[in-house]
Scaffold this motif. Sequence first.
Motif, short mmCIF file in Angstrom:
data_model
loop_
_atom_site.label_atom_id
_atom_site.label_comp_id
_atom_site.label_asym_id
_atom_site.label_seq_id
_atom_site.Cartn_x
_atom_site.Cartn_y
_atom_site.Cartn_z
N PHE A 163 -22.00 -41.74 -13.59
CA PHE A 163 -22.41 -40.87 -12.57
C PHE A 163 -23.13 -39.69 -12.93
CE2 PHE A 163 -18.26 -42.60 -11.10
CZ PHE A 163 -18.69 -42.96 -9.78
N PHE A 164 -23.38 -39.55 -14.27
CA PHE A 164 -24.33 -38.34 -14.72
C PHE A 164 -25.60 -38.97 -14.98
CE2 PHE A 164 -20.55 -35.52 -15.28
CZ PHE A 164 -21.24 -34.43 -14.36
N THR A 188 -13.66 -34.27 -17.77
CA THR A 188 -14.11 -34.03 -19.19
C THR A 188 -13.09 -33.17 -20.23
OG1 THR A 188 -16.07 -33.53 -18.29
CG2 THR A 188 -16.15 -33.45 -20.33
N VAL A 199 -26.27 -32.55 -8.66
CA VAL A 199 -24.89 -32.01 -8.69
C VAL A 199 -25.16 -30.69 -7.53
CG1 VAL A 199 -23.73 -30.52 -10.05
CG2 VAL A 199 -24.59 -32.25 -11.24
N LEU A 238 -7.96 -23.04 -18.38
CA LEU A 238 -9.34 -23.10 -17.35
C LEU A 238 -9.43 -24.26 -16.56
CD1 LEU A 238 -11.82 -22.40 -20.65
CD2 LEU A 238 -11.10 -21.08 -19.11
N LEU A 241 -17.52 -30.28 -0.61
CA LEU A 241 -17.04 -28.80 -0.49
C LEU A 241 -18.27 -28.19 0.47
CD1 LEU A 241 -17.07 -28.01 -4.48
CD2 LEU A 241 -15.05 -27.65 -2.81
N ASP A 242 -17.71 -27.26 1.33
CA ASP A 242 -18.73 -26.84 2.36
C ASP A 242 -19.38 -25.59 1.95
OD1 ASP A 242 -17.55 -28.76 3.99
OD2 ASP A 242 -16.01 -27.44 4.87
N TYR A 243 -18.76 -24.76 0.98
CA TYR A 243 -19.36 -23.67 0.45
C TYR A 243 -19.50 -23.58 -0.99
CZ TYR A 243 -16.86 -22.58 4.61
OH TYR A 243 -16.34 -22.50 5.81
N GLY A 244 -20.61 -22.95 -1.68
CA GLY A 244 -20.79 -22.99 -3.00
C GLY A 244 -21.92 -23.75 -3.39
N PHE A 245 -22.13 -23.62 -4.98
CA PHE A 245 -23.26 -24.32 -5.20
C PHE A 245 -23.47 -25.85 -5.18
CE2 PHE A 245 -23.28 -20.34 -7.51
CZ PHE A 245 -24.34 -19.63 -7.12
N ILE A 246 -22.04 -26.33 -5.58
CA ILE A 246 -21.91 -27.75 -5.56
C ILE A 246 -21.37 -28.45 -4.36
CG2 ILE A 246 -20.53 -29.37 -6.73
CD1 ILE A 246 -20.53 -27.44 -9.22
N ASN A 247 -22.03 -29.56 -4.19
CA ASN A 247 -21.61 -30.23 -2.64
C ASN A 247 -20.69 -31.11 -2.60
OD1 ASN A 247 -21.69 -30.13 0.08
ND2 ASN A 247 -23.89 -31.48 0.14
N TYR A 251 -18.31 -33.88 -8.62
CA TYR A 251 -18.72 -33.26 -9.87
C TYR A 251 -17.57 -32.43 -10.39
CZ TYR A 251 -22.97 -35.56 -9.18
OH TYR A 251 -24.01 -36.62 -8.82
N ASN A 285 -29.75 -33.55 -14.05
CA ASN A 285 -28.80 -33.74 -12.75
C ASN A 285 -28.99 -32.72 -11.69
OD1 ASN A 285 -26.72 -33.74 -15.87
ND2 ASN A 285 -26.73 -35.78 -14.35
N LEU A 333 -15.94 -32.79 -14.13
CA LEU A 333 -16.03 -31.58 -15.14
C LEU A 333 -14.46 -31.65 -15.48
CD1 LEU A 333 -18.23 -29.05 -13.71
CD2 LEU A 333 -18.55 -30.58 -15.25
#
Lengths: 385, 448
Positions: free
Chosen positions: A106-107, A273, B291, A145, A256-262, A266, B288, A270
């Motif tokens: 995926f990455f 990981t 992302v 975290l 995700l509707d808001y934020g940097f990542i859709n 991902y 990426n 993360l």
Amino acid sequence: MIRYFYYHVFYVGMINIMMFVPTLLIRDRFHGAVSGMLVAIAISSVMSLVTMACFERFPGLGYPEISDLYLPRWLTKVNILSAALFVWLPSGIIVLYSYAETARMFFYPDMPPLVNLILLAGAAAWASCQSTRTVQFIQEIAMVLITPLIILFLLKAITNENMNWDAIRYVAGYVRIAPSFITIAASTFLFSGYMSLVLFNRMHEEGFKFKFRWVVPLFSSLFLAVTFFVPIGFHGTVGVQEYVYLWSMTADSMALDYGFINRVLYVFLLMFTGISLLYVMNTWHTTIHFIRYTLNGYKSVEETPASRINIWFSVGIGAAAFVYMYFISTEENQRVSEVWIITRFFVEILTVFMMLYFVWRQKKSKSKNKPRAEAQSAAIGKAAE
Amino acid sequence: MIEQIRKELQNPSDLFSDTLDNGIIQMEVCYFPSLCDPTLIKDGLLVPFSYRFELPVFNRMIEADPCFSEVDEPQLWTNLLLKGTLLFKIEDTVYRFDAQRKLFDRPDEVQIESTLQGPQSAMTEDLDMNVSLVRLRYNEPTLCVEQHVLGEASKSRVTLLYDAELVNRDVLEQINIRLSKVKVKTLRATGLLLKELSGRRHKLFPIILQTERPDRIATMLERGKVALLLDGSRFGLVLPVRMFDFMHAMDDDYEFHWMSKFLLMLRYVAMVLTITLPATYIAIVSYNPEVLRVQLTLSIAGSRVVVPYPSFIEVFLMLFMIEALIEASLRLPRSIGSTATTVGGLILGQSIQQAGLVSSIMIIVTSVVAISNFVIPNNGFGYSIRFIKYVFVIVSIFYGLLGVVVTFFSLIVYWCSLRSFGQPYLAVYVPKNEAKRHHAAAKGGRSS
């Protein structure tokens, strides 16, 4: 410091995705997976609670030291060494392999797989050569975290409007089919966080008690339900068998509707990981310490900086991961993990019975005569030194 | 006496020595005027010696005043003189008179760890002043003050402060071992002492906190920690410390609860940003882009259209600029400093983007990194963070986003593996005597 124990339960409950447990369960979803899961919950709850109760009687002692008290030395050594090499070591390697493959897929699909492994194996090996106390601290920080991500992810999944609850109800209806063995073995894996006690019981103090021990069966059952039913809810009762990377695809079904990542994918990657590295760190750490115990009876939980011998062992284990990845393909890895899951199931049962035997011996020697009991406890103290 | 001293000190020109005579008795005096306080000498010694002199009265004064004492051993003379003591000889007996010149008679102003509403006094370069500043804030009978002398040439006084009831005995033992191993010629600053006490040379993060605030030292003493003060340095050392202590500003104790907790969170977010943002930029741009959500990816790509080289060169270019700017403004006199920041920050930042050498997003990244770095309250820890971000940048060049995450995990591993005098550096909550048990195990005691 009993809270550290529950972190083991939590991340092992989640790492099943990298062990191909969902794939095994989904494969048998019409052939006894649901009833198998129920049986597994019963078996594992009993086993985990019994094991915890047994270890409570040996504060500050890991499995190797306890075994040394009641069994001949050579038998202990053979036991520990084979457990290290055939149970703990492969589990870390399998998870590392499947996570490395997932991440690569995926990455960065263009990268050669072994190059990707250098990074992950390097980080895991470095973490695993630290002292037991350090490993515990790492676990806690990492879990603190990761937990927000897990909660976000679970909320996203369960409240998702695309989730088809009918499909879940439909599959759950197959509860009357007789359970299949592989699903029982696979589902018990989610509970086996308590097995970390074989090493980490060394950190526990005199007179410790497991508080909130019901957390273990409760959370593991919850994770089991999520790991099996959520993909079915997203992909349908039949469509769910189409995927190799089942959970990654499930995560990719959410947005995700808001934020940097859709894409939730991902967030999921993360999160995993961290969880995969934690799992690999712990299994390899246990391997290293078991081997060291058989070599020279080493059982300290604190040494900073990490000793030479630990570093060499972890480098060796990292190299083993490379060799494994070089010769084994993803499909073969899946088969190996199946074999491993079944082996682990029997080893776990064996461990529980051995712990019961040790407790019986301890009780017997205590009740027979007082002076000998004192000698016994002195022996325990001596073994701890 | 005078001849011997002059011989031992190779006849220095700044040594004052004379034989005084008041008509009744003779007194040999010698001292370094540069090291001694003239008014003190006049009031304490010369006035009683010259006006209405009576030997029994004078002798009584010497007996009764703690500033005077007899010095029997001639080999101590030169050392005492060099420390700023006056020596005088009456009737074949040599006495000392402590008349050191005090350069500092009031607490300093805080310069590095400033607070808005907390105390504004900081430590001075005078050890006795500093000890009194700490004692003033931590007025407990259990406070122990131990004197050590370190440095072969400088013979600097080092004071160890701790609360005897609260201190962790293991830590104290380790400090005493390490203090006895310190081998330096001149001990000029606490930074040197910090390096000597830290053990391994190549540590990435400080395991001893350096502070100029007596109130911080007092709060740390209250928590059972040990403080070290060095004569001639306006910083104290506090140990053992955890990572969280470096992120703690004194204002957090003085402002109201929720706001200070919020600011604390903000600092941690800033720390994560300053460590990972340049590396994430490389990962997003070069590995990426999928992302991020599409609109964002497009605007990043759009701002990079004119940039002719890969993202990591851009990052190195801008990070070099900002580091050079910080370094320059640190050393420049204050009057030129503002010119440097204007030219370097505003003009250069604007035109480098218009010239198409870096993207405008990269300018934002650089500024966020710099500002977030300044949010960290402790200077030494801030330096370490500034350095560690390059490790992230280098890993992300080869591994993209996964590299950043895995390196962050490795950073946590590193933090957790550090010990500050046997105490964990990064751990959420550890009971006070937990470490003790494990140390016992390591040494061969009970492992439970």
